[in-house]
Design a protein around this motif. Structure first.
Motif, PDB file in Angstrom:
ATOM      1  N   HIS A 282       0.820  -1.213   0.000  1.00 42.45           N
ATOM      2  CA  HIS A 282       0.000   0.000   0.000  1.00 42.45           C
ATOM      3  C   HIS A 282       0.860   1.271   0.000  1.00 42.45           C
ATOM      4  O   HIS A 282       0.456   2.305  -0.537  1.00 42.45           O
ATOM      5  CB  HIS A 282      -0.915   0.021   1.232  1.00 42.45           C
ATOM      6  CG  HIS A 282      -2.279  -0.536   0.979  1.00 42.45           C
ATOM      7  ND1 HIS A 282      -2.535  -1.882   0.906  1.00 42.45           N
ATOM      8  CD2 HIS A 282      -3.475   0.081   0.796  1.00 42.45           C
ATOM      9  CE1 HIS A 282      -3.822  -2.081   0.696  1.00 42.45           C
ATOM     10  NE2 HIS A 282      -4.421  -0.914   0.611  1.00 42.45           N
ATOM     11  N   PHE A 301      -6.104  -2.407  -4.555  1.00 41.08           N
ATOM     12  CA  PHE A 301      -5.636  -2.347  -3.168  1.00 41.08           C
ATOM     13  C   PHE A 301      -6.810  -2.237  -2.197  1.00 41.08           C
ATOM     14  O   PHE A 301      -6.725  -2.692  -1.057  1.00 41.08           O
ATOM     15  CB  PHE A 301      -4.689  -1.158  -2.972  1.00 41.08           C
ATOM     16  CG  PHE A 301      -3.304  -1.395  -3.489  1.00 41.08           C
ATOM     17  CD1 PHE A 301      -2.370  -2.086  -2.744  1.00 41.08           C
ATOM     18  CD2 PHE A 301      -2.925  -0.914  -4.736  1.00 41.08           C
ATOM     19  CE1 PHE A 301      -1.080  -2.305  -3.218  1.00 41.08           C
ATOM     20  CE2 PHE A 301      -1.644  -1.122  -5.220  1.00 41.08           C
ATOM     21  CZ  PHE A 301      -0.714  -1.819  -4.457  1.00 41.08           C
ATOM     22  N   ASP A 302      -7.888  -1.605  -2.650  1.00 40.67           N
ATOM     23  CA  ASP A 302      -9.047  -1.414  -1.770  1.00 40.67           C
ATOM     24  C   ASP A 302      -9.713  -2.735  -1.379  1.00 40.67           C
ATOM     25  O   ASP A 302     -10.457  -2.798  -0.406  1.00 40.67           O
ATOM     26  CB  ASP A 302     -10.076  -0.504  -2.438  1.00 40.67           C
ATOM     27  CG  ASP A 302      -9.550   0.903  -2.663  1.00 40.67           C
ATOM     28  OD1 ASP A 302      -8.637   1.315  -1.912  1.00 40.67           O
ATOM     29  OD2 ASP A 302     -10.033   1.583  -3.590  1.00 40.67           O
ATOM     30  N   GLU A 436       1.094  -0.666   7.529  1.00 43.99           N
ATOM     31  CA  GLU A 436      -0.208  -0.032   7.386  1.00 43.99           C
ATOM     32  C   GLU A 436      -1.243  -0.756   8.257  1.00 43.99           C
ATOM     33  O   GLU A 436      -1.216  -1.979   8.400  1.00 43.99           O
ATOM     34  CB  GLU A 436      -0.652  -0.058   5.928  1.00 43.99           C
ATOM     35  CG  GLU A 436       0.213   0.790   5.002  1.00 43.99           C
ATOM     36  CD  GLU A 436       0.170   2.265   5.351  1.00 43.99           C
ATOM     37  OE1 GLU A 436      -0.913   2.763   5.724  1.00 43.99           O
ATOM     38  OE2 GLU A 436       1.211   2.928   5.269  1.00 43.99           O
ATOM     39  N   TYR A 443      -1.399  -8.861   4.984  1.00 37.57           N
ATOM     40  CA  TYR A 443      -2.809  -8.798   4.632  1.00 37.57           C
ATOM     41  C   TYR A 443      -3.544 -10.005   5.206  1.00 37.57           C
ATOM     42  O   TYR A 443      -2.959 -11.076   5.412  1.00 37.57           O
ATOM     43  CB  TYR A 443      -2.979  -8.778   3.110  1.00 37.57           C
ATOM     44  CG  TYR A 443      -2.446  -7.537   2.447  1.00 37.57           C
ATOM     45  CD1 TYR A 443      -2.967  -6.277   2.749  1.00 37.57           C
ATOM     46  CD2 TYR A 443      -1.408  -7.605   1.518  1.00 37.57           C
ATOM     47  CE1 TYR A 443      -2.470  -5.138   2.142  1.00 37.57           C
ATOM     48  CE2 TYR A 443      -0.914  -6.472   0.904  1.00 37.57           C
ATOM     49  CZ  TYR A 443      -1.446  -5.231   1.226  1.00 37.57           C
ATOM     50  OH  TYR A 443      -0.947  -4.095   0.634  1.00 37.57           O
TER      51      TYR A 443
END
Length: 506
Positions: A282, A301-302, A436, A443
């Protein structure tokens, strides 16, 4: 201030274990490598800190899987000539599981682990046999994908198709379909804390992969904390002629004609046409020039969710933990309400009282740490990153006491012997590792997720490597760095060989 200009064959962003191993392999191949790290020391989560000059705390859990005959970590480190840099110590006790009135001391070796569970849950024996089969087939094959990438393992196509179906259901669904005993389901769900996931969210294939490496490869730990491993890898890299920059953050990626030509930091302009990014992908959105990434790529990415962080309570005691009843190296405390509250707790503070709580007795591993315990529970980003300072400190203190109270139910003498106490949150993760969402585990491995687009970065010369793409943990970090660098070296050798032939023919 005029920036210093460096020229490199490879720029590696992030001196965690992935970056350190990758950089070592490339430097061994004669490449000029610059490794850049935001923190004050190398290692990422494999770092430590000390307090009051007598307590040393590891920033993450201490078990390292992947050793032994089938272990990918041992294989990678030996082939990279890094294995003998540090002494790894066997880890024979996995954890002591406590649930209601049941206490089970679980051995680290897979066969002994399964035998222990068959004795403790005799009516679940057949289901345990099915799980063991799935771990040693689906879990093993998924584990061996690292060797497949190197051309050293051929997958079973039929098994791979079945595995894909497992990747579409959650671990919780998988376990509840196989077992009927609430305590046993809770035990397996609780073990997932070592992978940094909640069973209601992570896909079943991810869990089986983890179960294989966690149970059927040998485990090790490092005296001197994980920082000793990171420092050894960093020193080896610099001895090979590599350049390690700490306290330095990349703030822009230079691009020309759709290709990386370098990176910018506060003090340096580093020229290179090859950039390996080991942090959160990100971040690249804001580092690249706006015009080089189209909206369709940016929007992908969303669809990715940041993984869990952790809330860790660091305790320095005035007596050895064994005097307070903590004689084992690890404990895993499970709540009877966990299964009913697991999904709800993903979105509320119920998680602090119901999610599995791990107690790491570092003093039992290495007395040089001091009289140290660490209490860890997985955590969501929640509002940690946006709370005003006073509200943040108040919430941090409140959750610290909630977690400490859970530990005291099992070890009542704990509170009266605390000489030092502190805690870290997802906000701490964000501050020191630039992750992030405050994630400690990349993720989220949600069923049906699609991250293939990260294999096709928006500019040439940029490569994403690391645990953000392929799963968290020391073992994935090390192996991903080794595999990516080895493949890159092979491509370079092949290209040189082809060019030589062309020149000779000319």
């Amino acid at each position: 201030m005029e920036k210093q200009i460096l020229t490199a064959d490879e720029v590696v962003v992030g001196a965690g274990l992935t970056g350190l191993v990758y950089a070592n392999v490339m430097a061994s191949g004669g490449k000029r490598v610059v490794l850049i790290e935001k923190h004050t020391k190398p290692g990422g989560y494999a770092t430590n800190f000390s307090r009051k000059r007598r307590f040393v705390f590891d920033c993450s859990l201490h078990k390292i899987t992947g050793f032994g005959e089938n272990g990918n970590v041992e294989d990678a480190l030996k082939r990279a000539n890094l294995f003998d840099l540090i002494e790894f110590h066997p880890y024979t006790h996995l954890t002591t599981f406590r649930f209601e009135d049941k206490t089970i001391s679980l051995p680290a070796k897979g066969e002994s682990f399964m035998a222990c569970l068959r004795d403790s849950f005799p009516d679940q024996k057949d289901a345990l046999d099915v799980l063991c089969h799935d771990i040693q087939t689906h879990g093993y094959q998924n584990y061996m994908l690292a060797r497949m990438a190197l051309g050293e393992y051929e997958i079973d196509a039929d098994l791979f198709f079945e595995s894909k179906q497992l990747s579409k259901i959650s671990t919780y669904q998988y376990l509840t379909e196989r077992f009927t005993d609430k305590q046993l389901i809770t035990l397996f769900c609780s073990l997932a804390i070592n992978l940094g996931v909640e069973a209601v969210e992570a896909d079943a294939l991810y869990f089986l992969h983890f179960a294989y490496t966690f149970l059927f490869t040998e485990k090790r730990f490092i005296k001197g904390s994980s920082q000793a491993l990171s420092d050894a890898l960093a020193n080896a890299f610099e001895e090979k002629g590599g350049t390690l920059l700490v306290r330095e953050e990349v703030n822009a990626i230079d691009v020309k004609n759709g290709r990386v030509i370098g990176v910018e930091s506060r003090r340096f302009h580093i020229k290179s046409d090859s950039l390996v990014f080991t942090g959160c992908p990100h971040q690249v959105i804001n580092l690249l020039p706006e015009h080089v990434m189209d909206d369709s790529y940016r929007n992908k990415f969303d669809k990715l969710s940041f993984g869990l962080g952790a809330f860790i309570v660091y305790l320095g005691l005035d007596v050895p933990p064994s005097e307070l009843g903590l004689v084992d190296q690890d404990y895993l405390l499970a709540s009877p309400e966990y299964l009913e509250q697991a999904e709800v707790a993903c979105h509320g503070e119920e998680r602090y009282t119901t999610w599995p709580l791990s107690i790491s007795n570092y003093h039992a591993l290495d007395p040089a740490y001091g009289h140290v315990l660490q209490l860890e529970i997985l955590d969501q980003q929640d509002d940690w990153l946006i709370l005003p300072r006073d509200e943040y400190k108040a919430k941090k203190a409140r959750i610290t006491q909630t977690i400490l109270a859970r530990a005291q139910k099992h070890f009542p003498k704990l509170a009266s012997h605390i000489a030092f106490i502190d805690a870290s949150t997802p906000r701490t993760n964000k501050k020191f590792t630039n992750s992030e969402g405050g994630s400690s585990f990349g993720y989220k491995p949600l069923p049906g997720r699609n991250m293939r687009f990260l294999k096709r970065p928006p500019v040439e010369g940029l490569t994403f490597v690391g645990t953000w793409m392929n799963g968290a943990g020391y073992e994935p970090a090390i192996c991903l760095g080794f595999t990516a660098a080895t493949l890159k070296c092979r491509e370079s050798e092949k290209r040189i060989s082809t060019d030589t032939v062309c020149m000779e023919n000319a």
